[in-house]
Design a protein around this motif. Structure first.
Motif, PDB file in Angstrom:
ATOM      1  N   CYS A 153     -34.286  16.112 -26.514  1.00  0.00           N
ATOM      2  CA  CYS A 153     -34.938  16.085 -25.206  1.00  0.00           C
ATOM      3  C   CYS A 153     -33.998  15.715 -24.066  1.00  0.00           C
ATOM      4  CB  CYS A 153     -36.110  15.107 -25.215  1.00  0.00           C
ATOM      5  SG  CYS A 153     -35.612  13.383 -25.485  1.00  0.00           S
ATOM      6  N   ALA A 154     -32.774  15.272 -24.378  1.00  0.00           N
ATOM      7  CA  ALA A 154     -31.861  14.759 -23.343  1.00  0.00           C
ATOM      8  C   ALA A 154     -30.709  15.719 -23.078  1.00  0.00           C
ATOM      9  CB  ALA A 154     -31.314  13.397 -23.763  1.00  0.00           C
ATOM     10  N   GLU A 155     -30.159  15.608 -21.882  1.00  0.00           N
ATOM     11  CA  GLU A 155     -28.953  16.355 -21.516  1.00  0.00           C
ATOM     12  C   GLU A 155     -27.799  15.369 -21.376  1.00  0.00           C
ATOM     13  OE1 GLU A 155     -27.120  19.250 -17.987  1.00  0.00           O
ATOM     14  OE2 GLU A 155     -29.211  18.583 -17.899  1.00  0.00           O
ATOM     15  N   LEU A 156     -26.696  15.649 -22.036  1.00  0.00           N
ATOM     16  CA  LEU A 156     -25.506  14.807 -21.911  1.00  0.00           C
ATOM     17  C   LEU A 156     -24.754  15.233 -20.656  1.00  0.00           C
ATOM     18  CD1 LEU A 156     -23.588  12.653 -23.092  1.00  0.00           C
ATOM     19  CD2 LEU A 156     -22.466  14.490 -24.372  1.00  0.00           C
ATOM     20  N   VAL A 157     -24.734  14.365 -19.644  1.00  0.00           N
ATOM     21  CA  VAL A 157     -24.117  14.724 -18.358  1.00  0.00           C
ATOM     22  C   VAL A 157     -22.809  13.986 -18.107  1.00  0.00           C
ATOM     23  CG1 VAL A 157     -26.289  15.379 -17.291  1.00  0.00           C
ATOM     24  CG2 VAL A 157     -25.548  12.999 -17.151  1.00  0.00           C
ATOM     25  N   GLY A 158     -22.478  13.023 -18.953  1.00  0.00           N
ATOM     26  CA  GLY A 158     -21.223  12.296 -18.756  1.00  0.00           C
ATOM     27  C   GLY A 158     -20.773  11.609 -20.030  1.00  0.00           C
ATOM     28  N   ARG A 159     -19.465  11.601 -20.242  1.00  0.00           N
ATOM     29  CA  ARG A 159     -18.879  10.925 -21.405  1.00  0.00           C
ATOM     30  C   ARG A 159     -17.490  10.459 -21.014  1.00  0.00           C
ATOM     31  NH1 ARG A 159     -15.274  12.328 -25.487  1.00  0.00           N
ATOM     32  NH2 ARG A 159     -15.591  11.234 -27.476  1.00  0.00           N
ATOM     33  N   LEU A 160     -17.199   9.189 -21.217  1.00  0.00           N
ATOM     34  CA  LEU A 160     -15.886   8.682 -20.835  1.00  0.00           C
ATOM     35  C   LEU A 160     -15.464   7.555 -21.769  1.00  0.00           C
ATOM     36  CD1 LEU A 160     -14.150   9.707 -18.475  1.00  0.00           C
ATOM     37  CD2 LEU A 160     -14.778   7.666 -17.219  1.00  0.00           C
ATOM     38  N   THR A 161     -14.189   7.569 -22.150  1.00  0.00           N
ATOM     39  CA  THR A 161     -13.610   6.511 -22.973  1.00  0.00           C
ATOM     40  C   THR A 161     -12.733   5.621 -22.086  1.00  0.00           C
ATOM     41  OG1 THR A 161     -11.567   7.700 -23.490  1.00  0.00           O
ATOM     42  CG2 THR A 161     -13.494   8.146 -24.889  1.00  0.00           C
ATOM     43  N   PRO A 162     -12.439   4.398 -22.513  1.00  0.00           N
ATOM     44  CA  PRO A 162     -11.549   3.544 -21.726  1.00  0.00           C
ATOM     45  C   PRO A 162     -10.174   4.177 -21.495  1.00  0.00           C
ATOM     46  CG  PRO A 162     -12.705   2.240 -23.355  1.00  0.00           C
ATOM     47  CD  PRO A 162     -13.012   3.673 -23.671  1.00  0.00           C
ATOM     48  N   GLU A 163      -9.693   4.938 -22.483  1.00  0.00           N
ATOM     49  CA  GLU A 163      -8.373   5.575 -22.340  1.00  0.00           C
ATOM     50  C   GLU A 163      -8.398   6.722 -21.346  1.00  0.00           C
ATOM     51  OE1 GLU A 163      -8.463   3.002 -25.628  1.00  0.00           O
ATOM     52  OE2 GLU A 163      -9.798   4.691 -25.218  1.00  0.00           O
ATOM     53  N   GLU A 164      -9.589   7.201 -20.989  1.00  0.00           N
ATOM     54  CA  GLU A 164      -9.721   8.214 -19.944  1.00  0.00           C
ATOM     55  C   GLU A 164      -9.952   7.579 -18.577  1.00  0.00           C
ATOM     56  OE1 GLU A 164     -11.685  11.865 -22.548  1.00  0.00           O
ATOM     57  OE2 GLU A 164     -12.974  10.267 -21.759  1.00  0.00           O
ATOM     58  N   ALA A 165     -10.251   6.285 -18.583  1.00  0.00           N
ATOM     59  CA  ALA A 165     -10.531   5.574 -17.337  1.00  0.00           C
ATOM     60  C   ALA A 165      -9.362   4.720 -16.862  1.00  0.00           C
ATOM     61  CB  ALA A 165     -11.764   4.688 -17.512  1.00  0.00           C
ATOM     62  N   SER A 166      -8.393   4.474 -17.741  1.00  0.00           N
ATOM     63  CA  SER A 166      -7.285   3.565 -17.412  1.00  0.00           C
ATOM     64  C   SER A 166      -5.965   4.135 -17.904  1.00  0.00           C
ATOM     65  CB  SER A 166      -7.535   2.191 -18.047  1.00  0.00           C
ATOM     66  OG  SER A 166      -6.367   1.405 -18.032  1.00  0.00           O
ATOM     67  N   TYR A 167      -5.011   4.297 -16.996  1.00  0.00           N
ATOM     68  CA  TYR A 167      -3.702   4.826 -17.392  1.00  0.00           C
ATOM     69  C   TYR A 167      -2.972   3.847 -18.305  1.00  0.00           C
ATOM     70  CZ  TYR A 167       0.909   6.890 -17.274  1.00  0.00           C
ATOM     71  OH  TYR A 167       2.100   7.450 -17.652  1.00  0.00           O
ATOM     72  N   SER A 168      -3.108   2.560 -18.051  1.00  0.00           N
ATOM     73  CA  SER A 168      -2.407   1.578 -18.895  1.00  0.00           C
ATOM     74  C   SER A 168      -2.901   1.650 -20.333  1.00  0.00           C
ATOM     75  CB  SER A 168      -2.587   0.165 -18.331  1.00  0.00           C
ATOM     76  OG  SER A 168      -3.945  -0.218 -18.358  1.00  0.00           O
ATOM     77  N   LEU A 169      -4.186   1.938 -20.553  1.00  0.00           N
ATOM     78  CA  LEU A 169      -4.707   2.096 -21.909  1.00  0.00           C
ATOM     79  C   LEU A 169      -4.308   3.448 -22.492  1.00  0.00           C
ATOM     80  CD1 LEU A 169      -8.292   0.595 -21.469  1.00  0.00           C
ATOM     81  CD2 LEU A 169      -6.388  -0.421 -22.723  1.00  0.00           C
ATOM     82  N   PHE A 170      -4.231   4.454 -21.642  1.00  0.00           N
ATOM     83  CA  PHE A 170      -3.850   5.798 -22.098  1.00  0.00           C
ATOM     84  C   PHE A 170      -2.429   5.833 -22.646  1.00  0.00           C
ATOM     85  CE2 PHE A 170      -1.346   9.488 -20.592  1.00  0.00           C
ATOM     86  CZ  PHE A 170      -1.845  10.481 -21.430  1.00  0.00           C
ATOM     87  N   LYS A 171      -1.531   5.038 -22.070  1.00  0.00           N
ATOM     88  CA  LYS A 171      -0.114   5.098 -22.451  1.00  0.00           C
ATOM     89  C   LYS A 171       0.094   4.884 -23.951  1.00  0.00           C
ATOM     90  CE  LYS A 171       1.506   2.171 -19.384  1.00  0.00           C
ATOM     91  NZ  LYS A 171       2.480   1.357 -18.610  1.00  0.00           N
ATOM     92  N   ARG A 172      -0.781   4.097 -24.559  1.00  0.00           N
ATOM     93  CA  ARG A 172      -0.661   3.850 -26.004  1.00  0.00           C
ATOM     94  C   ARG A 172      -0.892   5.130 -26.801  1.00  0.00           C
ATOM     95  NH1 ARG A 172      -4.145   2.407 -30.135  1.00  0.00           N
ATOM     96  NH2 ARG A 172      -5.893   2.655 -28.704  1.00  0.00           N
ATOM     97  N   LEU A 173      -1.707   6.041 -26.253  1.00  0.00           N
ATOM     98  CA  LEU A 173      -2.053   7.283 -26.942  1.00  0.00           C
ATOM     99  C   LEU A 173      -1.311   8.490 -26.403  1.00  0.00           C
ATOM    100  CD1 LEU A 173      -5.951   6.791 -26.993  1.00  0.00           C
ATOM    101  CD2 LEU A 173      -4.308   6.151 -28.766  1.00  0.00           C
ATOM    102  N   ALA A 174      -0.537   8.299 -25.340  1.00  0.00           N
ATOM    103  CA  ALA A 174       0.126   9.429 -24.675  1.00  0.00           C
ATOM    104  C   ALA A 174       1.194  10.046 -25.581  1.00  0.00           C
ATOM    105  CB  ALA A 174       0.776   8.952 -23.372  1.00  0.00           C
TER     106      ALA A 174
END
Length: 453
Positions: A153-174
């Protein structure tokens, strides 16, 4: 329409000694994850409705670290801690949700996997099967009682992880940077491939639009790729390279206004401009509106099939035999020769400057310094003192450009029709006052020694 936000707690420590699962606190990385998600929840207005939280230590701490990043009284309603949310069973979580009264039209639930994923996929089968720690899902549902929810019954309109919200967290996975050892051609090819991977990895994070550093790094990797390509062009001919570099330049330029707005808004947030409170708020709102429009336009470009095709063409091009052959000709000696030409051109442009030179002349000098720096980065044997001098000049000229850009946006605000005369007058006065620091920076630039010493 109802809005349901589902958030998994941030990264927690493993149980040890007599610690139970219920007592597990957040790790340091978990605290950084929660902090990174605070602006996401604000932007999505997820904190404006009811907030329901599991009573486990790690979910409580997740909310605490989010709340610590918010303005005072940002949590309109007091969070509700519920033992029933300390569950790993999707059916139990669904039963809890269906038992809610009809009043909350907007709700955030902070809980645990696999219950959250099971619930999310019951609401919408297209929901990904993975919900990393600290991640948030945003669903919209029909304006019907919670008890009447049905599968899908629901529509998924947004999805975000901390690594997509913060460059400092992304660097570990870059993507990991290449080894700077080896012969020049293999090293440069590895560099181009790495920059391509970085650009592609950064694209969805640029589109998320939470951390402006993603956009900055996206621009840097495009420009560094172009710097390598321009160096190749200055030494040898490669069929199709000119056209490819033109497209990279176009893509980098498409981000310029958004980057300038990000910097201006950050500066206003960190300092107190000489404006009344009403004018400051009006200017910030206007700049944010411009920022949203620019970001939306960029998102449309990045999500267009033509963009994906361009980037895939670039990947195939740098892997081609023509490029590999050309890179073998890009020896340290030839790189140094091109570098010396650019240094000589920089010194000529610097010598031609005067106190009444146009702002454009200093902007062109800044572009030349960046091209020199990107080229110098290709050679690991370039002295660190030379690179430090380039960075100093780049910062100096960058500060000058930021002041010019600030004036340009103030003038655009003044010329917009929706602002009153007093606000325009204040902004005009501020813009005029920026001439003094510009002149001081101009003097510092004119006092610079030639690079070829």
């Amino acid at each position: 329409m109802r809005h349901l936000f589902v958030m998994r707690h941030a990264k927690a420590k493993q149980p040890s000694d007599n610690m139970t699962d219920y007592q597990r606190p957040l790790r340091k990385r978990g605290k950084r994850q929660a902090t990174a998600m605070a602006p996401v929840l604000q932007r999505w207005k997820a904190l404006e409705g009811q907030v329901h939280v599991s009573t486990a230590a790690r979910t409580r701490e997740t909310l605490d670290d989010i709340a610590a990043q918010l303005p005072e009284r940002a949590l309109i309603n007091q969070p509700q801690f519920d033992d029933a949310l300390y569950t790993f069973d999707g059916e139990e979580l669904l039963a809890w949700l269906k038992a809610l009264p009809d009043e909350p039209e907007k709700m955030l639930v902070i809980g645990h996997n696999p219950a959250l994923v099971d619930l999310a996929r019951w609401l919408n089968k297209a929901t990904p099967t993975s919900l990393p720690t600290g991640s948030v899902l945003h669903f919209t549902l029909p304006d019907r009682p919670w008890s009447s929810m049905e599968p899908g019954c629901a529509e998924l309109v947004g999805r975000l992880t901390p690594e997509e919200a913060s460059y400092s967290l992304f660097k570990r996975l870059a993507p990991k940077p290449p080894d700077r050892r080896g012969n020049t051609s293999s090293r440069l090819l590895a560099m181009l491939e790495h920059q391509y991977r970085m650009v592609r990895a950064l694209e969805p994070r640029v589109m998320a639009g939470v951390d402006a550093e993603f956009l900055h790094q996206y621009r840097v990797n495009l420009r560094r790729s172009r710097a390598v390509g321009e160096s190749v062009r200055s030494i040898t001919k490669v069929p199709g390279l000119k056209k490819m570099l033109k497209r990279l330049k176009h893509r980098a330029r498409a981000t310029s206004d958004l980057r300038d707005l990000d910097v201006f808004l950050e500066d206003i947030g960190n300092t107190s401009p000489p404006l009344s409170s009403a004018t400051r708020q009006a200017l910030q709102q206007w700049l944010q509106d411009c920022q949203r429009a620019e970001h939306q336009a960029l998102c449309e470009q990045l999500s267009a099939p033509a963009y994906a095709e361009e980037m895939q063409n670039w990947q195939r091009f740098i892997a081609s035999d023509d490029v590999k052959k050309a890179l073998t000709k890009l020896t340290p000696k030839r790189i140094k020769a091109v570098l010396n030409k650019r240094i000589a051109r920089h010194d000529e442009d610097l010598a031609a400057l005067s106190s009444d030179s146009s702002d454009t002349a200093l902007h062109e000098l800044r572009k030349g310094v960046k091209r020199i720096r990107y080229l110098a980065d290709l050679n690991p044997k370039v002295p660190k003192s030379f690179l430090a001098e380039l960075k100093h000049r780049q910062r100096l000229l960058g500060d000058f450009q930021d002041l010019c850009t600030r004036q340009a946006w103030l003038n655009a605000f003044i010329e917009s029709a929706d602002n009153d005369a007093e606000q325009k007058k204040e902004c005009a006065s501020w813009g005029a006052s920026l001439e003094k620091p510009k002149q001081e920076l101009r003097k510092e630039v004119l006092a610079l020694a030639p690079l070829a010493r």
